[in-house]
Design an enzyme around this catalytic site. Sequence first.
Site, short mmCIF file in Angstrom:
data_model
loop_
_atom_site.label_atom_id
_atom_site.label_comp_id
_atom_site.label_asym_id
_atom_site.label_seq_id
_atom_site.Cartn_x
_atom_site.Cartn_y
_atom_site.Cartn_z
N ASP A 102 0.94 -1.23 0.23
CA ASP A 102 0.34 0.53 0.28
C ASP A 102 0.80 1.54 0.12
O ASP A 102 1.71 1.91 0.62
CB ASP A 102 -1.12 -0.11 0.71
CG ASP A 102 -2.12 0.12 0.94
OD1 ASP A 102 -2.71 2.11 0.67
OD2 ASP A 102 -3.23 -0.06 1.43
N ASP B 75 -2.78 4.73 -2.46
CA ASP B 75 -4.06 5.15 -1.87
C ASP B 75 -4.69 6.21 -2.47
O ASP B 75 -3.75 7.21 -2.87
CB ASP B 75 -3.52 5.46 -0.46
CG ASP B 75 -4.98 5.81 0.53
OD1 ASP B 75 -4.72 5.38 1.20
OD2 ASP B 75 -4.64 6.70 1.66
N GLU C 155 -6.41 3.15 -6.05
CA GLU C 155 -7.89 3.22 -5.48
C GLU C 155 -8.37 4.40 -5.25
O GLU C 155 -8.02 5.93 -5.38
CB GLU C 155 -6.90 3.73 -3.51
CG GLU C 155 -9.16 3.83 -2.86
CD GLU C 155 -8.73 4.36 -1.14
OE1 GLU C 155 -10.24 4.56 -0.44
OE2 GLU C 155 -7.83 5.11 -1.17
N HIS D 109 -11.27 -2.57 3.38
CA HIS D 109 -11.21 -2.04 5.43
C HIS D 109 -11.96 -0.38 5.18
O HIS D 109 -11.93 -0.30 6.22
CB HIS D 109 -9.60 -2.01 5.41
CG HIS D 109 -8.83 -0.54 4.71
ND1 HIS D 109 -8.85 -1.11 3.31
CD2 HIS D 109 -8.43 0.76 4.48
CE1 HIS D 109 -7.99 0.34 2.67
NE2 HIS D 109 -8.19 0.97 4.15
N ASP D 110 -12.94 0.00 4.17
CA ASP D 110 -13.60 1.34 4.65
C ASP D 110 -14.94 0.77 4.35
O ASP D 110 -15.57 2.17 4.56
CB ASP D 110 -12.61 2.14 3.26
CG ASP D 110 -11.56 2.37 3.13
OD1 ASP D 110 -10.94 2.94 4.50
OD2 ASP D 110 -10.25 2.87 2.71
#
Length: 531
Positions: free
Chosen positions: A99, A201, A264, A325-326
Amino acid sequence: MQDMLWWKRGTVYQIYPRSFQDSNDDGIGDLAGIRERLPYLTWLGVDAIWISPFYPSPMADFGYDVADYCGVDPMFGSLSDFDALLADAHEAGLKVILDFVPNHTSDRHPWFAESRSDRASPKRDWYIWKDPAPGGGPPNNWISNFGGSAWQFDEITGQYYYHAFLKEQPDLNWRNPDVRAAMMDVLRFWLERGVDGFRVDVIWHLIKDAGFRDNPVNPGWSENDPEIGRLVQAYSADQPEVHEIIAEMRAVLEEYDERVLIGEIYLPLERLVAYYGEDLSGAHLPFNFQLLETAWHARQIDGMIREYEAALPQGGWPNWVLGNHDRQRIAGRVGTEQARVAAMLLLTLRGTATLYYGDEIGMQNVPIPPDRVQDPWEKNEPGLGFNRDAYRTPMQWDASEGAGFTTAEPWLPIDMREPERNVADERQDEGSMLCLYRRLLDLRRTRPALAVGAYRPVEAEGDVLAYCREEGTERLLVALNLGAEPAALSLPPEARGGRIVLSVLGNREAESVGEVLSLQGNEAVLLEFSA
Ligand code: GLC
């Protein structure tokens, strides 16, 4: 051959390292823990792991606030633990994706400490500093994604700095060539160590409007929505110049073999596909979150898949994400029965699939008692229903007290509501969600039509969604019932007389089907027919 690159045919498994496996009994997962669990991942049949951030961090946003891009937080282990994990993963045939968090650093990053110390600091322009507005107050109306103004006044030098997320996450100034060069070196640091790619990200946030114009008001916003939605993000993100930066990152990856760049991006389809870049010089895979965003109705999902397929640029490879995870757990959002249908959907659509840890056993959104809330977004904007802790709880490995995750007090509560929902029990049960995922992953590896074949929509009605996947002489038809009531699909002529390969409800293997395929409620079927 180009079509068979690992990141095209493979499945990515996202690991949230705090919650995967604790190896040193502090209640928090770590790199050595992931390493211990590699045999599980190869048994499951995924091809790559993407590990959410494990860099040194004050953990204001649980690692998405990076204080050193080239290290490992002691909580997660050390660089040698990382090297050992990478070596073992490669040995086991698994790729490793990191990430990369380039939009912002932690406010404790030495670059920011230097930047904030003095207006004349050589690092001043590495971040985004502005004078107060003429009448006082923040320089413009931009809002933080976690609520409140995106500008923080800093007493030391009497200016504001910009933060798209927490005030502990100041945004880097990507218009500054030194920032760009330093961050490209970060990519090289990990590429040299052997990582296979990056998930970048909030990549669409990197460049902001040069004039920092006010964002327009969003008339569709309501008070129960997160505050960020109050304004349309017209000037604070998705600016045309971002594509140059992504192309620069991509060029760094091209210095190496077969590495993958994933972005992302939460944007509507037509803007999302621009992130493949001109002549495919952008992200290999701009994350496609449509399965997380589209209402769970067959007609809507069908329309969305067709739209996405049609919007892809020539040569752009599709991809699908079912959880992260969001966002809410899929089993929480659509229910446990439909989660099986969703598994078939994710793993039979054309394009790279990304699977979130725990979804393969059907993990749920976990209620978090108020005194155990960790997520900074929930702390900033409580009660809106966006507590991301609920989807970040420890992996349920077995039925023991710490779920095989830890022997200490876990950092977030472990879901104890369904004791048999764990890897050990589900491995023993052929009808489990886990065994379904494993079977689907196996089919994806052994059936080229699923891995790389063409997609062709099939007309269906009501709750039924159907499409074909085709490669060479291999023909497969996927029929999914997104409703709880029985339904039927009148098969296209070429698929009549086909044989069932798999039903998510089990027990129909090798059944041959005539003109009409009947489906039970919550059933999804994979059918094979000849060309
Ligand atoms: C991304 C991450 C999210 C994080 C945010 C800020 O959206 O997925 O978890 O809070 O970026 O870094």
